[in-house]
Design an enzyme around this catalytic site. Sequence first.
Site, PDB file in Angstrom:
ATOM      1  N   GLN A 164     -13.989  13.557   3.359  1.00 58.40           N
ATOM      2  CA  GLN A 164     -12.666  14.159   3.519  1.00 58.40           C
ATOM      3  C   GLN A 164     -12.115  14.541   2.152  1.00 58.40           C
ATOM      4  O   GLN A 164     -11.950  13.683   1.291  1.00 58.40           O
ATOM      5  CB  GLN A 164     -11.769  13.112   4.192  1.00 58.40           C
ATOM      6  CG  GLN A 164     -10.358  13.541   4.453  1.00 58.40           C
ATOM      7  CD  GLN A 164      -9.414  12.345   4.415  1.00 58.40           C
ATOM      8  OE1 GLN A 164      -9.419  11.567   3.477  1.00 58.40           O
ATOM      9  NE2 GLN A 164      -8.602  12.198   5.445  1.00 58.40           N
ATOM     10  N   SER A 175      -6.862  13.970  -0.616  1.00 58.64           N
ATOM     11  CA  SER A 175      -6.032  13.480  -1.729  1.00 58.64           C
ATOM     12  C   SER A 175      -6.418  14.128  -3.048  1.00 58.64           C
ATOM     13  O   SER A 175      -7.585  14.471  -3.275  1.00 58.64           O
ATOM     14  CB  SER A 175      -6.198  11.967  -1.879  1.00 58.64           C
ATOM     15  OG  SER A 175      -5.675  11.305  -0.771  1.00 58.64           O
ATOM     16  N   SER A 184     -14.413   8.911  -0.056  1.00 58.26           N
ATOM     17  CA  SER A 184     -15.538   8.038   0.272  1.00 58.26           C
ATOM     18  C   SER A 184     -16.654   8.905   0.855  1.00 58.26           C
ATOM     19  O   SER A 184     -16.381   9.939   1.477  1.00 58.26           O
ATOM     20  CB  SER A 184     -15.122   6.930   1.228  1.00 58.26           C
ATOM     21  OG  SER A 184     -14.332   7.437   2.246  1.00 58.26           O
ATOM     22  N   GLU A 201      -7.052   9.016  12.315  1.00 62.11           N
ATOM     23  CA  GLU A 201      -7.353   7.953  11.368  1.00 62.11           C
ATOM     24  C   GLU A 201      -6.623   6.677  11.779  1.00 62.11           C
ATOM     25  O   GLU A 201      -7.149   5.590  11.704  1.00 62.11           O
ATOM     26  CB  GLU A 201      -6.914   8.373   9.957  1.00 62.11           C
ATOM     27  CG  GLU A 201      -7.210   7.312   8.906  1.00 62.11           C
ATOM     28  CD  GLU A 201      -6.817   7.753   7.495  1.00 62.11           C
ATOM     29  OE1 GLU A 201      -5.905   8.592   7.377  1.00 62.11           O
ATOM     30  OE2 GLU A 201      -7.423   7.258   6.545  1.00 62.11           O
ATOM     31  N   GLU A 229       4.398   1.525   1.924  1.00 61.47           N
ATOM     32  CA  GLU A 229       5.741   2.116   1.848  1.00 61.47           C
ATOM     33  C   GLU A 229       5.840   3.360   2.723  1.00 61.47           C
ATOM     34  O   GLU A 229       6.829   3.559   3.444  1.00 61.47           O
ATOM     35  CB  GLU A 229       6.077   2.452   0.388  1.00 61.47           C
ATOM     36  CG  GLU A 229       6.341   1.239  -0.493  1.00 61.47           C
ATOM     37  CD  GLU A 229       5.097   0.402  -0.781  1.00 61.47           C
ATOM     38  OE1 GLU A 229       3.971   0.935  -0.705  1.00 61.47           O
ATOM     39  OE2 GLU A 229       5.252  -0.801  -1.076  1.00 61.47           O
TER      40      GLU A 229
END
Lengths: 377, 400
Positions: free
Chosen positions: B119, B122, B154, B237, B370
């Site tokens: 993926q 990010s 990953s 996910e 958070e």
Amino acid sequence: MSESELNLLYSEIEQELRASVRELLAHRCPWQSVLDRVSHHAPAEVTDRALWQELAELDVLGLFVPETLGGAGATAREASSVAEELGRAVAPVPFLGSAVLATGALVALGTAEEQVRALLTDLAAGQRCATLVVPLPTAPGSGFPSQVRADGSQLTGTVPGVVDALSADVLVVPALGAEGPGLYLLPADQATLSPVVSLDQTRPLAEVTLTGAEATRVAVGQQAVDAVEAALLTGAVLLAAEQLGTAEWAFDTTVAYLKERVQFARPIGSFQALKHRVADLWVLLAQARAVVRHAASALAADSEDLPLAAALAQAFVSEVAVKVTEEAVQLHGGIGFTWEHPVHLYLKRAKSASLSLGTADRHRARIADLVGLPPAP
Amino acid sequence: MTPSSEAPPDAAELRARVAAFVAEHDPATTDQTEFLAARYDAGLAWVHFPKGAGGLGAPRALQNVVDAEFERFGFVPVDREGLVIGLGMAAPTIAAFGTPEQRDRFLKPIYTGEEVWCQLFSEPGAGSDLAAVGTRAVRDGTDWVIDGHKVWTSLAHRAQWAILLARTDPDVPKHRGLTYFLCDMTAPGVTVRPLRQMTGEAEFNEVYLDEVRIPDSLRLGGVGEGWKVAQTTLMNERVSIGGRPEPREGGLIGIVSDLWRSRPDLRTRGLHEELLRLWVAAEAARLTKERLRQQLAAGQPGPEGSATKLSFAELNQRISGLELELRGVEGLTYDDWTFRRPEKPDLLGRGPGFRYLRAKGNSIEGGTSEILRTIIAERVLGLPPEPRADKDLAWKDLPR
């Protein structure tokens, strides 16, 4: 039954039962009326006997009582769903003393003896109320109570902090006699009941004094010990369900308030500092619900895992309910500290309940014992 | 077998289909890849996917029924750990947004495990704020040309394919200028480097994309609709949850509890208190996960999945911290700092120091705690959003 097979969901029947109890309580027991009762009634008059009668008409007072003993022949799972609703309304009814502790002890006797059967039938029908005469902080697994002594059929002793004694017609008394532990029944008017000004006004307490009062023994020896332990375990599980309901009301009310209260020209619920606090409470409540369902299922199935499930429920849910109601007060700001807003009723209920039938600390010690995690020397 | 009809199959029909399938393909003697390929063709891979795409258009909850049924017949696929991105994220997104050609090309090898996926979401400048990604995709004829830098990837070193989120329009607000692509990891310009983490090993990678050409036929969803497509990926996910109950003391709490039992010399009163608190919290979290599993199996999915992620992150950190304190002088040691590339973190097999350090990632990966709290507050509880500076500004004008 293996603990992993226990059903943690609510059945359709439970959801219907919950809905009908919630509807009755919304109509007959809104928080305004609870606040009014505790504001204007003496402890002995806070209990709402008329409401108790209406709950009896819904057939929810003897849910885990076998039909042969005058009950509904359902299980503790259904009783647990009802307890959640009663906690949600902080309903001033003798559920814990009469429908849980006294009923739990009598059902555990497993007897068809006429006096017990008649009493269970009356308790389920709301015709009479009873309570188990033990100090409310008594935890399951803490041994047979020793406050009352039996001399033949006469009972003597003083028991502090007895729940729902003021509204009881019959007292179910564990007492130690010449033949060891025994369980006795006597009319409440044979005892001296001194009302206590309680922290949780919706749950009246009394000190029960017996001075040679004439009683009927319904169990002796191991049977009496087992009946008291069964009552306390039943109480621990159903009290946890009630605590869950209490916490849920406080949580829902707080979330609604965060959406409507405006400061700094914004709903205060848009501030991340507050959002994250309620998110954490939501997580705790989701967990408490799973823990309560697990305990109720273990009780309903009479699982070998029941002592552990009950201790877990009390160790976990007590702290969650206190935390959620304390946060509810803080997140309401000034209005939360007033008498006119009902959140204090919930804080008092949650804090008192956390001391009832064993503190979280006692239940953790019990868990340590049950799963083999011995204390340091 | 029940004759096929227009109505989606129910649990009974699916059980019958599995039985018929197993009669034709003996799990004991059939090669796993072959077995899975046949299962895909029979619509028993993901029963909630459409017909012809590995499914039968059945309700999602019935997938558990099918998996349990195959397990009953002795079929439990092995070596699937490296396939989590493909199975858990790429497949449902391709099923939802893919063209017929894309579904035909990609879904089956994802299911059989013949193609590994990663993926590319990010970036160094887009972590919690994923919609801020700056990797550029510029149209050039029938291709897109990609330039950028992705992190925390990953499986990138093993993957043939990637799901990729890139910016196609910097002149509109950030959520509107994104497009979703399927990227060939063997294409020229793709460079994969290990990203070593505080544990000493590298589960993840950084991926540099330098003028990588992706044909427009590998765009998933419309130009500028990448955020919407990515939501499907991220939703999946969070819903992935095991099909089997976890036993009591099954996780880290079991390791510490066993240590407590076997080493009376380590016991102190304060640590006993902490151990019991964590035991209670871990058991509550386990039952919550079990309740969620039962809800999913009964076709009543709830939002409790995000509760589960939050609480396990905190628990893993507290329990692994307690374990170090409990071990005393052993707690000062570390099993192995050698650089290596594990398939997945081995929390139970590695040493206590590793557990403590690896658990630090649990509250960061897959959505920080958070961000999860904000999601719970806004999406589950319906609290109003914070006022935002970035909603109406063009991406290129955002402060960074």
